[in-house]
Design an enzyme around this catalytic site. Structure first.
Site, short mmCIF file in Angstrom:
data_model
loop_
_atom_site.label_atom_id
_atom_site.label_comp_id
_atom_site.label_asym_id
_atom_site.label_seq_id
_atom_site.Cartn_x
_atom_site.Cartn_y
_atom_site.Cartn_z
CG ASP A 157 -2.07 0.95 1.10
OD1 ASP A 157 -2.11 1.72 0.12
OD2 ASP A 157 -2.95 0.94 1.98
CG ASP B 260 -2.99 3.68 -3.61
OD1 ASP B 260 -3.98 3.04 -4.01
OD2 ASP B 260 -3.00 4.39 -2.59
CD GLU B 261 -5.26 -1.48 -1.01
OE1 GLU B 261 -5.55 -2.23 -0.06
OE2 GLU B 261 -5.95 -0.51 -1.36
#
Length: 486
Positions: A11, A105-106
């Site tokens: 993350d 983003d993860e």
């Protein structure tokens, strides 16, 4: 559950805000808020400096301004975020063929499937190597969680924030989870959490002690069964490389409610064009067109029409959305409109020559109507042309935080605009904080520009992760800098 912590969850830390700080030397170490800046704007991401002032994602921007009046408020630059995300996902793909992106983003990564880890030591070494690689390539930090299941890996990365790594050793799951709030478990939101609290269950230990039958009685069979397994730390979900989209949609929230029926129709048609643009970008077609209308009183209506076959024809989708609009009463005002396509397929039943012509129309119309102002991840619609003022024109042409280039002063970014002027700070990601100059909004030497890369000369990771140790037989030693484990 796996016997080794070989599921990794990455993350990125305050991704949008961190990318903006990396791109703008003058904002490093300062409160930064990224999101919609209009009266109905919503915070997409806040830097950790802003979070300490009480600002958080999904908060109305107006409330954020009251909490952090001196923060920098910027309009999202999704072209930059996607470019950085592509770099990160490429690194993850080097670790394993099983990478499950959840957002820009993860992502989850199955390290065992990639042969880069089979025990705690090699998993930890891989996680540390990934964090170093991400920083070297993008200049940003990410937090890593490692565990024997997806649920626990995600919990671990959250606990490791910011810029950390946490390993949850198999066998310690129940001890780790027991004292935590029930809200730490996936699927337990505010409503479910409050319902459980009224039943006397506030911790994960309380859920495990209550038993499966009691949880089924409280929240239903499917949810109760899953909740009990999670309370015991059990999660057998695999990392899935392809997450097949079930629908494609776009929507806009308007600063001022729309009352003109002609304007509403025009906005629906514009959204249909954008929706098909995304549909074609994913190489998909769809059979059902969906219209979403949120009215002045916050009531939300949806209407749908199923076509004879899947399509990616902008004319077909636009006309179907228009027909759906006819069945909706918009006289009181409209605050949000959305158009979506479901029933996705990877083929169409339309004439190929007609599609080619529509592709040209799609590109032209999308270019004509594209606006960069965002609200919580959604593009905001432009006001009616006849109602445009110099201030609105400036805000739309020169959104705060976006890149510009001046023929004399070079690359910079917009600090703000108003009263026929635009203020620009001239600096680059690798420069010192730059000077600020103000220009007329129609200055012929000033033009919008593309974002610069965050790292001037990224390290060469073309052979990575070949050098990473892969198993316990290679004698991996656990590193300790900034890491923790329960």
């Amino acid at each position: 559950m796996r016997p080794a912590p070989t599921i990794l969850h990455l993350d990125m830390d305050a991704f949008y805000a961190s990318a903006e700080q990396a791109a703008k030397p003058s904002l490093r170490g300062k409160a930064v808020v990224v999101g919609g800046l209009g009266p109905r704007g919503v915070v997409a991401t806040a830097s950790y400096e802003a979070r300490r002032l009480g600002v958080h994602s999904a908060m109305p921007t107006a409330q954020a301004r009251r909490l952090a009046p001196n923060a920098a408020y910027l309009v999202p630059r999704f072209s930059l975020y996607r470019a950085v995300s592509d770099q990160v996902m490429e690194l993850l793909g080097r670790l394993s063929p099983l990478v499950e992106p959840l957002s820009l983003d993860e992502a989850f990564v199955d390290l065992e499937a990639g042969g880069v880890a089979d025990d705690s030591a090699s998993a930890r070494a891989t996680g540390e190597g990934l964090r170093e690689a991400i920083r070297a390539v993008t200049g940003l930090s990410g937090s890593v969680g490692l565990a024997g299941s997806k649920m626990l890996a995600k919990i671990a990365s959250e606990e490791a924030k910011p810029d950390g790594l946490l390993v949850i050793e198999p066998g310690t799951e129940r001890e780790l989870l027991a004292p935590r709030s029930v809200r730490i478990l996936p699927g337990v939101g505010p409503a479910t959490g409050d319902h459980l609290r009224r039943a006397g269950m506030t911790t994960v230990h309380d859920l495990a002690e209550a038993g499966e039958a009691e949880l089924v009685r409280l929240v239903g069979k499917a949810h109760g069964h899953g909740l009990y397994r999670m309370a015991l730390g059990l999660d057998d979900r695999p990392v899935v490389a392809e997450r097949d989209a079930k629908s494609v949609s776009v929507e806009d929230t308007f600063d001022v409610d729309l009352h003109d029926r002609v304007r509403v129709r025009a906005e629906v048609e514009r959204l249909a064009v954008r929706c098909v643009e995304r549909l074609r970008g994913a190489d998909r077609s769809g059979r059902t067109v969906v219209l979403k209308v949120r009215r002045y009183d916050f009531s939300t209506l949806t209407r749908s029409e199923t076509l004879r076959g899947p399509t990616d024809d902008p004319t077909v989708v636009r006309e179907a959305a228009g027909r759906l609009l006819e069945s909706v009463d918009t006289t009181g005002g409209v605050r949000l409109l959305g158009v979506g396509v479901t029933g996705l397929a990877d083929y169409t039943q339309e004439d190929l020559f007609a599609q080619a012509a529509d592709a040209r129309e799609l590109a032209q119309r999308a270019q004509e109507h594209r606006t960069p102002v965002m609200e919580g991840g959604e593009e905001e619609a432009a006001p009616e042309p006849e109602a445009d003022s110099a201030e609105l024109l400036a805000a739309r042409r020169w959104p705060a935080g976006h890149d510009v280039h001046h023929e004399e002063h070079g690359h910079g970014w917009v600090q703000g605009s108003g009263i026929g002027r635009v203020t620009v700070r001239f600096e680059e990601p690798w420069s010192e904080p730059g000077r600020v100059l103000t220009f007329r909004i129609d200055d012929p030497l000033l033009r919008p520009a593309d974002p610069l890369p965050l790292v001037r000369e990224a390290a060469d990771y073309s052979s990575w992760p070949a050098s990473l140790p892969k198993s316990r037989s290679e004698g991996v030693a656990s590193s300790g800098g900034g890491e923790s484990s329960p």
